[in-house]
Scaffold this motif. Structure first.
Motif, short mmCIF file in Angstrom:
data_model
loop_
_atom_site.label_atom_id
_atom_site.label_comp_id
_atom_site.label_asym_id
_atom_site.label_seq_id
_atom_site.Cartn_x
_atom_site.Cartn_y
_atom_site.Cartn_z
N LEU A 68 -5.41 -1.83 -0.68
CA LEU A 68 -6.20 -1.25 0.41
C LEU A 68 -7.61 -1.83 0.46
O LEU A 68 -8.14 -2.14 1.53
CB LEU A 68 -6.28 0.27 0.25
CG LEU A 68 -5.14 1.10 0.86
CD1 LEU A 68 -5.31 2.56 0.51
CD2 LEU A 68 -5.07 0.91 2.37
N GLU A 105 -3.04 1.06 8.83
CA GLU A 105 -3.90 0.66 7.71
C GLU A 105 -5.34 1.10 7.94
O GLU A 105 -6.01 1.59 7.02
CB GLU A 105 -3.82 -0.86 7.52
CG GLU A 105 -2.47 -1.31 6.98
CD GLU A 105 -2.27 -2.81 7.05
OE1 GLU A 105 -1.50 -3.35 6.22
OE2 GLU A 105 -2.88 -3.46 7.93
N GLU A 139 -5.60 4.77 7.25
CA GLU A 139 -5.59 5.05 5.81
C GLU A 139 -6.96 4.76 5.20
O GLU A 139 -7.46 5.53 4.36
CB GLU A 139 -4.51 4.19 5.14
CG GLU A 139 -4.30 4.48 3.66
CD GLU A 139 -3.58 5.79 3.41
OE1 GLU A 139 -3.56 6.23 2.25
OE2 GLU A 139 -3.05 6.38 4.38
N LEU A 140 -7.58 3.69 5.62
CA LEU A 140 -8.90 3.34 5.11
C LEU A 140 -9.95 4.35 5.55
O LEU A 140 -10.85 4.72 4.78
CB LEU A 140 -9.30 1.94 5.60
CG LEU A 140 -8.53 0.77 4.96
CD1 LEU A 140 -8.79 -0.52 5.73
CD2 LEU A 140 -8.92 0.61 3.49
N GLU A 144 -4.08 0.86 -4.58
CA GLU A 144 -5.46 1.07 -4.14
C GLU A 144 -6.20 -0.26 -3.99
O GLU A 144 -6.98 -0.44 -3.05
CB GLU A 144 -6.19 1.96 -5.14
CG GLU A 144 -5.65 3.38 -5.21
CD GLU A 144 -5.74 4.10 -3.88
OE1 GLU A 144 -6.77 3.94 -3.18
OE2 GLU A 144 -4.79 4.83 -3.54
N THR A 204 0.82 -1.21 0.00
CA THR A 204 0.00 0.00 0.00
C THR A 204 0.85 1.26 0.00
O THR A 204 0.32 2.36 -0.20
CB THR A 204 -0.93 0.03 1.23
OG1 THR A 204 -0.15 0.23 2.42
CG2 THR A 204 -1.72 -1.26 1.35
#
Length: 233
Positions: free
Chosen positions: A178, A212, A215-216, A175, A166
């Motif tokens: 993710l 993570e 980021e999501l 992308e 990622t």
């Protein structure tokens, strides 16, 4: 010193006790070889490198997942209890089936899909470097309580290893990586930190899971939620 080993024979588990003379600088793997060579030649366990690199000698010692080759006798309380890892099917004695670990890596497609051009320069940060260093021993997954209720969870090992995909500009499917994290139910993580406490290389998978998730959330792919936080070890 008294050593208790959990054996798995004919679909039944039993503990067998051995009284073994041990030196403080010996490891749990030394114990297992001593037992096999001098006490019970039918004892089954895995080992390869003896250097904490291959990750195959994972067992549970005094209720904690460890690499047998890196765990010294002087670090342990008497008696020493050795069992197979949790969350993985037992094949025999201390040998567990690692197929589930591999299948989770495949499901998240944790491999590079390169760009059309060759990008030579890539600057990493410390968390990305941790993602590269994972030896896939599976101790983190063996310590994870989420698998007790949901086998579809991606697991700390896979989430740790996919993080680099990622962040690395050499991967053409950043992308998509993710999205696969999202679809692997990352929000089921309880943030108990078991995975970080048992990682033999100190790679802190729980911290990477937090990155993570952030980021999501930033991309609007998941909503922020409160999770239970508790420690098992």
């Amino acid at each position: 010193m008294l050593v208790r080993v959990k054996l798995y024979r004919n679909h039944e588990s039993l503990f067998k006790e051995f009284d073994v003379s041990l030196e403080p600088n010996q490891t749990v793997l030394d114990i297992l070889y001593t037992l096999k060579e001098n006490y019970d030649p039918t004892l089954s366990f895995r080992s390869m490198c003896r250097a904490g690199i291959c990750g195959t000698c994972g067992v549970k010692v005094n209720a904690k997942p460890v690499l047998a080759c890196k765990t010294k006798v002087r670090e342990l309380e008497d008696p020493i209890t050795i069992e197979p890892l949790d969350n993985l099917p037992i094949i025999k004695d201390l040998v567990v089936d690692h197929s589930a670990l591999i299948e989770r890596l495949k499901k998240l497609r944790i491999w590079y899909e390169p760009l059309g051009n060759n990008l030579q320069i890539f600057k990493t940060n410390s968390m990305v470097e941790k993602s590269f260093e994972c030896i896939a021993c599976g101790l983190c997954d063996a310590s994870c309580p989420v698998f007790l209720t949901n086998q579809g969870f991606g697991g700390p090992m896979s989430f740790l290893r996919i993080y680099k995909l990622t962040q690395d500009p050499r991967n053409s499917k950043k992308e998509e990586s993710l999205l696969r994290i999202k679809n692997a139910y990352i929000q089921l993580c309880t943030h108990c930190k078991n995975c970080s406490m048992v990682c033999p290389l100190g790679l802190m998978p729980e911290s990477i899971i937090r990155f993570e998730e952030a980021e999501l959330i930033k991309k609007g792919l998941i909503s922020q939620s409160l999770t239970n936080s508790f420690d098992f070890f």
